[in-house]
Design an enzyme around this catalytic site. Structure first.
Site, PDB file in Angstrom:
ATOM      1  N   SER A 335      12.316  83.762  -8.997  1.00  0.00           N
ATOM      2  CA  SER A 335      11.203  83.500  -7.332  1.00  0.00           C
ATOM      3  C   SER A 335      12.349  83.113  -6.926  1.00  0.00           C
ATOM      4  O   SER A 335      12.172  83.693  -5.310  1.00  0.00           O
ATOM      5  CB  SER A 335      10.429  82.515  -7.635  1.00  0.00           C
ATOM      6  OG  SER A 335       9.719  81.980  -8.784  1.00  0.00           O
ATOM      7  N   GLU A 501       2.474  78.784  -0.128  1.00  0.00           N
ATOM      8  CA  GLU A 501       2.424  79.180  -1.565  1.00  0.00           C
ATOM      9  C   GLU A 501       2.141  78.132  -2.053  1.00  0.00           C
ATOM     10  O   GLU A 501       2.301  77.327  -2.862  1.00  0.00           O
ATOM     11  CB  GLU A 501       4.192  78.783  -2.031  1.00  0.00           C
ATOM     12  CG  GLU A 501       4.504  79.142  -3.200  1.00  0.00           C
ATOM     13  CD  GLU A 501       5.422  78.989  -4.288  1.00  0.00           C
ATOM     14  OE1 GLU A 501       6.093  79.269  -5.435  1.00  0.00           O
ATOM     15  OE2 GLU A 501       6.086  78.107  -4.174  1.00  0.00           O
TER      16      GLU A 501
END
Length: 614
Positions: A335, A501
């Site tokens: 990520s 997110e």
């Protein structure tokens, strides 16, 4: 007999075998596994027993005075007998307390003359009475299959001898007390190869025989079945009691957690249907909303869609592309590197948060845009120091540098932040919340207060530690945080950039949990709906929805649209390198069609906003 020392060594040795053979996660299952032709496996009995097979099959041939385990005389191997391969290991498991000690059927498939072979079986099992000393709940029952005596002779054989009955033509006056189960060839009912689904005519035949046998109070097994996941699942759902397989490890691994992978969404969420009035036009863009579903690949999106009544807000969109996700130093990204690629347009090493391969800072979108009059913000369900949100304000070579990443937030030009993990800013020597206040951030006590704040810079810590998952009480947070952020940013009367997110879709992939993947995916879609609603009202806002990578290697083998049930199968607990979808809505959305590197998202955003960046 074994000495105490020999028993200890033997127990340790067999225990080590069981540890290697038993799947790491094992849950109860309704259908039981029948280990077909078990003697052909590398570790007869032990492999089946370690994988909780409830029935274990051994073909038996009487040659001379010995009960050999083999399919035909030509394949007999010296030493491989009913005693050595099965009775002795079963007694060791019982005496040493190994495994589950759940009731087990030893299905003896007699290949030679029935009466003489069965007489020898009765003689051979006499020293093993400890296996069935508790006749109410015996550890082992001997079930005779293959060549059997006449049915009227069944009652002549002593406990623990029972029989496998292989007919449904005449079920009246059967000695049911001596019949342990009914077994029939699957090929007499269907030619199905275990792929796709059974045809309705075959389903009717199978249900009829199951109803008949279950009406007699007995379990049922098919032999000659397709040996696949699809077949195991279909037969289990039909109510077949013993699933025939040559692969007990794979069958147990699949069936034992099927209920955890097969998820039904309890509540439908309403979707937003965009107007498309400004979608794809060549008009100007003032605002960009970038929504990142962490780990949200095509399978995750599909699962959330099917779970939500076959529709999402996301799946209404028309401008769609695919992005490649490789990191600078690895085929499969994490990520940190993926978030940095989206935020800065640079391929970086895995674990790097806003830092180039040489360690120098990579300039991110909030830094670039703030210098051109934009207000910017980030929203996340993760801790604010997480890899993806961190990529939009921090510059560190290691994602675990939590203290340093936290210190970077006060130095960033962001106007807004919302996320979890306040403790990451207070648990080290410096209290970074003080630095945030000194940097001009007004730390609000609620999303409502943030939305209405007149301050130039605001922040909201949604939790002290990690935020809970949706099913643990976080319903609506991401939607409400997105809405509050847009209200705040719009009030500044300046162009803006907002990153949102949904972090826990990734968590569901890592722990191979269908509920988390689906519920977090639907929750993320609620935030998407807020962004699209704003875009329709504003007319000069571009919404981009994508993922940093896929997590879990998910496939969707089966499901049911009518009751919103979806089966997810996971191939890994890690990320994969599968391309991820990207969706765009609003002016110039067509620019995001096609297949390209994740770094191109940054480039395309800059292109859309180029009138401001001159």
């Amino acid at each position: 007999m074994h000495s105490k020392k020999e028993k200890t060594v033997l127990k340790a040795f067999i225990g080590s075998i069981l540890i290697l053979l038993i799947p790491m996660t094992s849950f109860g299952q309704e259908a039981k596994i029948h280990s077909h032709n078990d003697y052909l496996h590398k570790a007869p009995f032990w492999e089946a027993y370690a994988n909780e097979a409830a029935s274990i099959e051994a073909d038996v041939i009487l040659q001379g005075n010995t009960l050999y385990v083999a399919h035909e005389k030509e394949s007999i191997k010296e030493g491989q007998t009913l005693t050595t391969l099965y009775l002795d290991p079963m007694l060791k498991a019982k005496n040493l307390g190994l495994g589950t000690l759940k009731p087990t059927l030893l299905l003896v498939d007699i290949k030679t003359e029935a009466y003489s072979t069965l007489d020898k079986v009765v003689e051979a099992i006499k020293p093993y009475g400890a296996l069935w000393e508790d006749q109410e709940n015996p550890f082992v029952k001997i079930v005779i299959s293959g060549n059997r005596p006449k049915v009227e002779d069944y009652p002549k054989y002593p406990f623990p001898i029972f029989f496998d009955y292989q007919s449904i033509q005449d079920t009246s006056n059967l000695p049911l007390e001596k019949i342990e189960l009914f077994s029939l060839s699957f090929k007499n009912f269907s030619q199905w190869n275990g792929k796709g689904r059974l045809v309705d005519e075959d389903l009717t035949k199978i249900k009829s025989v199951l109803d008949l046998v279950h009406g007699l109070g007995k379990p049922f097994r098919f032999w000659a079945t397709p040996d696949s996941k699809t077949s195991w699942k279909a037969l289990s759902e039909l109510g077949v009691d013993f699933i025939n397989t040559d692969h007990p490890y794979a069958a147990n691994a699949y069936l034992s957690n099927l209920n955890d992978r097969y998820y039904q969404t309890p509540n439908l969420r309403k979707i937003y249907k965009p107007t498309f009035e400004r979608d794809g036009i060549s008009g100007p863009v003032d605002n960009v909303i970038l929504l990142i579903g962490d780990g949200n690949g095509l399978a995750q999106i599909s699962a959330a869609m099917y779970g939500n009544g076959n529709q999402l807000t996301l799946t209404q969109l028309k401008n769609i592309g695919l992005i490649k996700t490789q990191a600078a130093d690895d085929f499969t990204t994490d990520s940190a590197a993926a978030g940095t690629a989206l935020a800065t347009g640079n391929k970086v090493k895995n674990r790097s948060v806003g830092a180039l391969p040489d360690g120098s800072p990579a300039k991110n979108l909030p830094e670039i845009l703030s210098s051109h009059g934009f207000v910017t913000g980030i929203v996340t369900t993760d801790n604010l120091t997480g890899a993806t949100p961190g990529a939009f304000y921090a510059h560190r070579t290691e994602r675990d540098m939590t203290e340093e990443i936290a210190s970077d937030l006060a130095k960033s030009p962001l106007n807004l932040f919302i996320g979890g993990g306040k403790n990451d800013f207070t648990r080290f020597e410096k209290d970074e919340t003080i630095n945030l206040s000194q940097a001009g951030f007004h730390l609000t006590s609620s999303l409502d207060a943030l939305a209405k704040s007149s301050s130039e810079k605001v922040g909201f810590f949604a939790s002290e530690d990690e935020l809970p998952k949706v099913m643990n009480g976080r319903q609506g947070y991401l939607r409400d945080a997105t809405k509050a952020s847009l209200q705040f940013l719009e009030s500044k009367n300046k162009p803006f950039f907002l990153m949102v997110e949904g972090a826990y879709i990734d968590s569901g992939g890592h722990i191979n949990d269908s509920e988390t993947v689906i519920e977090e995916g639907i929750d993320f879609d609620q935030a998407i709906a807020e962004a699209l609603r704003f875009a329709d009202q504003n007319g000069r806002t571009l919404v981009i929805i994508t993922a940093d990578h896929e997590t879990g290697g998910i496939t969707l083998p089966q499901g049911n649209l009518n009751d919103r049930r979806v089966e997810l199968e996971f191939t890994t607990e890690d990320h994969t390198a599968i391309m991820v979808p990207i969706f765009a809505y609003g002016p110039q959305a067509g620019l995001f069609r096609g297949i390209y590197e994740n770094t191109a998202v940054f480039t395309k955003i800059n292109e859309v906003l180029s009138p401001y960046l001159k």
